[in-house]
Design a protein around this motif. Structure first.
Motif, PDB file in Angstrom:
ATOM      1  N   THR A 131     -35.810  -4.454   6.075  1.00 47.46           N
ATOM      2  CA  THR A 131     -36.364  -3.119   6.304  1.00 47.46           C
ATOM      3  C   THR A 131     -37.843  -3.169   6.676  1.00 47.46           C
ATOM      4  O   THR A 131     -38.290  -2.454   7.580  1.00 47.46           O
ATOM      5  N   ILE A 132     -38.623  -4.022   5.974  1.00 48.05           N
ATOM      6  CA  ILE A 132     -40.033  -4.158   6.333  1.00 48.05           C
ATOM      7  C   ILE A 132     -40.132  -5.243   7.388  1.00 48.05           C
ATOM      8  O   ILE A 132     -40.132  -6.433   7.080  1.00 48.05           O
ATOM      9  N   GLY A 133     -40.193  -4.849   8.620  1.00 47.48           N
ATOM     10  CA  GLY A 133     -40.224  -5.808   9.718  1.00 47.48           C
ATOM     11  C   GLY A 133     -40.936  -5.232  10.919  1.00 47.48           C
ATOM     12  O   GLY A 133     -41.788  -4.340  10.789  1.00 47.48           O
ATOM     13  N   THR A 134     -40.592  -5.725  12.084  1.00 44.72           N
ATOM     14  CA  THR A 134     -41.270  -5.266  13.294  1.00 44.72           C
ATOM     15  C   THR A 134     -40.957  -3.801  13.600  1.00 44.72           C
ATOM     16  O   THR A 134     -41.676  -3.169  14.368  1.00 44.72           O
ATOM     17  N   GLY A 135     -39.899  -3.272  12.974  1.00 47.83           N
ATOM     18  CA  GLY A 135     -39.622  -1.851  13.142  1.00 47.83           C
ATOM     19  C   GLY A 135     -40.771  -1.002  12.631  1.00 47.83           C
ATOM     20  O   GLY A 135     -41.040   0.088  13.140  1.00 47.83           O
ATOM     21  N   ASN A 136     -41.480  -1.518  11.623  1.00 48.75           N
ATOM     22  CA  ASN A 136     -42.635  -0.812  11.069  1.00 48.75           C
ATOM     23  C   ASN A 136     -43.838  -0.857  11.988  1.00 48.75           C
ATOM     24  O   ASN A 136     -44.762  -0.055  11.853  1.00 48.75           O
ATOM     25  N   ILE A 137     -43.855  -1.828  12.897  1.00 42.26           N
ATOM     26  CA  ILE A 137     -44.994  -1.999  13.798  1.00 42.26           C
ATOM     27  C   ILE A 137     -44.603  -1.677  15.240  1.00 42.26           C
ATOM     28  O   ILE A 137     -45.084  -0.709  15.824  1.00 42.26           O
ATOM     29  N   SER A 138     -43.705  -2.473  15.807  1.00 38.49           N
ATOM     30  CA  SER A 138     -43.304  -2.238  17.193  1.00 38.49           C
ATOM     31  C   SER A 138     -42.402  -1.015  17.308  1.00 38.49           C
ATOM     32  O   SER A 138     -42.468  -0.271  18.289  1.00 38.49           O
TER      33      SER A 138
END
Length: 472
Positions: free
Chosen positions: A77-84
């Motif tokens: 869940t805490i991954g590039t989805g949080n950024i990109s």
């Protein structure tokens, strides 16, 4: 003749249109009301049973501690989805997309909690091949509904196509590392491949051990860096908050490199990217928490609040405020991880680019590992608790890493469209499970919370206790 990318864009737009959004958010509202807003109201209780017990020994049957299982889930869940993911949401849906990410997260807490309960209830212990409690959508399909053939088909589908969603991770890393450090993408990809293979080869316990150490440090580091940007631009905070709420309900005009967005765009990309980021409704909660030691499935379901609160309410919001406060989405012609990197560069100079590039690299690394664990469960189901299951793992590890190491240089929008389409299929299956088994979910919930009611409010007849496998 339409190109493949055009077809993917069209399918993404069709699938994630108004019907899917209504179904997904509507399910979250329904469960939230039925759970009496417990996952939104009982913040102190959930904090104590999640982050408050990080270093406590878990009680009950399972393979790893409740916190370790949650860290494996948080790896995804805490991954590039949080950024990109947040960056693409703002570029495609405008600042208002963040508001709809908040909405999906608020109600998604109840969906994620339901997934965790289902995973705990229908899990199996594989003793011959791996000595581990396991569950995923296929196990639920068989153990809860007896759909053996359908479960095999679903397992094959997930183990074949699941690895392809990792392409968005390596694309975000390579674009950000190139922007921030000037390192050639092939070098970055090679390092990711080697380190990921070494980690996942150690199985669940090694994965959990790494995640327990990496996830907390990674989250704190990124949150502090993002808060620093907000502090540097503190005078703009009221303006940004107003912009987010206004853009959520009115079209956003084009400005600079930003092409503008409709309200429909804000809702669509906000909900879709929010879902990809926190995984509410995808069924990943079923997988990651099945191995947890806990005295009751509902206690472990507190992580439905814990994961989504940290992931979307905290980290995604910090990314969005960093991009909006620096006007990076207007001044820069970029998207995905590169846009967030530019925002950090504007705030901290070249060191900001290095900082965010390293953060994205670690985020993507943990997500690739977390997603491998999910795909591995499909292999486990397809091959059963046999020697072949154990022997096949090294072969599948290689297959899993091939897409993200080769196709990282495809256009980010195309990769996100493909990921959205695959995610939608997971959502449909998971929501079917939740609605079909809602009585059992509610009975588990009522059984647990009955213990916390004042004696005068309990009544004479306690709710029936739902045991593993469905017996009362």
């Amino acid at each position: 003749m339409k190109s493949l990318s055009d077809i993917l864009y069209w399918l993404d737009d069709l699938i994630w249109g108004l019907p899917m959004i209504i179904i997904l958010v509507g399910t979250g509202i329904y469960l939230t009301v039925r759970f009496r807003f417990i996952y939104q109201r009982k913040v102190l209780f959930h904090f104590k049973n999640t982050y408050g017990k990080m270093f406590h020994k878990s009680e009950g049957e399972g393979t790893v501690s409740g916190f370790a299982a949650a860290c494996t889930a948080l790896a995804n869940t805490i991954g590039t989805g949080n950024i990109s993911g947040v960056a693409t949401a703002i570029v495609s849906g405008g600042p208002g997309a963040l508001f709809w990410m908040w909405v999906s997260a608020f109600f998604g807490m109840s969906i994620k909690a339901s997934e965790i309960m289902i995973g705990q209830r229908y899990r199996q212990k594989y003793e011959k091949s791996m000595d581990e409690y396991v569950c995923d959508r296929s196990f639920v399909m068989k153990n809860a509904f007896g759909w053996n053939k359908g479960a095999v088909i679903l397992a094959v589908f997930c183990l074949v196509f699941g690895p392809w969603t990792c392409c968005v991770q390596t694309e975000a890393v390579t674009s950000s590392i190139k922007e921030g450090l000037g390192i050639a993408p092939w070098i970055t990809v090679l390092l990711i491949g080697i380190t990921c293979f070494v980690t996942i080869a150690g199985g669940l316990k090694r994965i959990s051990l790494f995640m327990e150490k990496v996830i907390p440090v990674m989250a704190v580091f990124y949150v502090m860096a993002g808060i620093g940007i907000i502090i540097l631009n503190y005078q703009r905070v009221p303006e940004i908050i107003l912009l987010i709420f206004r853009s959520a309900f009115t079209p956003t005009a084009a400005a600079g490199g930003f092409a503008g967005a409709t309200v429909r765009d804000a809702i669509q990309f906000g909900v879709a990217r929010g879902l990809y980021s926190n995984d509410a409704g995808t069924g990943y909660g079923i997988i990651a928490h099945a191995s947890a030691k806990t005295d009751h499935p509902v206690r472990q379901s507190s992580w439905g609040w814990g994961e989504i609160f940290l992931d979307t309410i905290v980290i995604c919001s910090i990314t969005a405020f960093s991009i909006l406060s620096t006007d990076a989405y207007i001044t820069a012609d970029a998207t995905s991880g590169a846009l967030t990197t530019i925002a950090f560069k504007q705030a901290y100079g070249s060191s900001g680019g290095v900082m965010i590039s390293l953060a994205i690299a670690v985020f993507a690394w943990t997500t690739i590992i977390g997603m491998y664990y999910a795909c591995e469960k499909s292999v486990n189901y397809a091959l059963g608790d046999t020697r072949l299951n154990k022997l096949a793992m090294p072969v599948y590890m290689v297959y899993y890493l091939i897409p993200c190491l080769i196709f990282y240089n495809i256009k980010a929008d195309v990769l996100w469209a493909f990921t959205d389409i695959l995610t939608a299929s997971y959502v449909v299956i998971t929501l079917i499970f939740i609605y079909a088994k809602q009585k059992e979910i509610f009975r588990l919930f009522d059984d647990f919370w009955y213990r916390f009611l004042p004696a005068k409010n309990r009544g004479e007849n306690p709710p029936p206790v739902v045991l593993k496998g469905g017996e009362e």
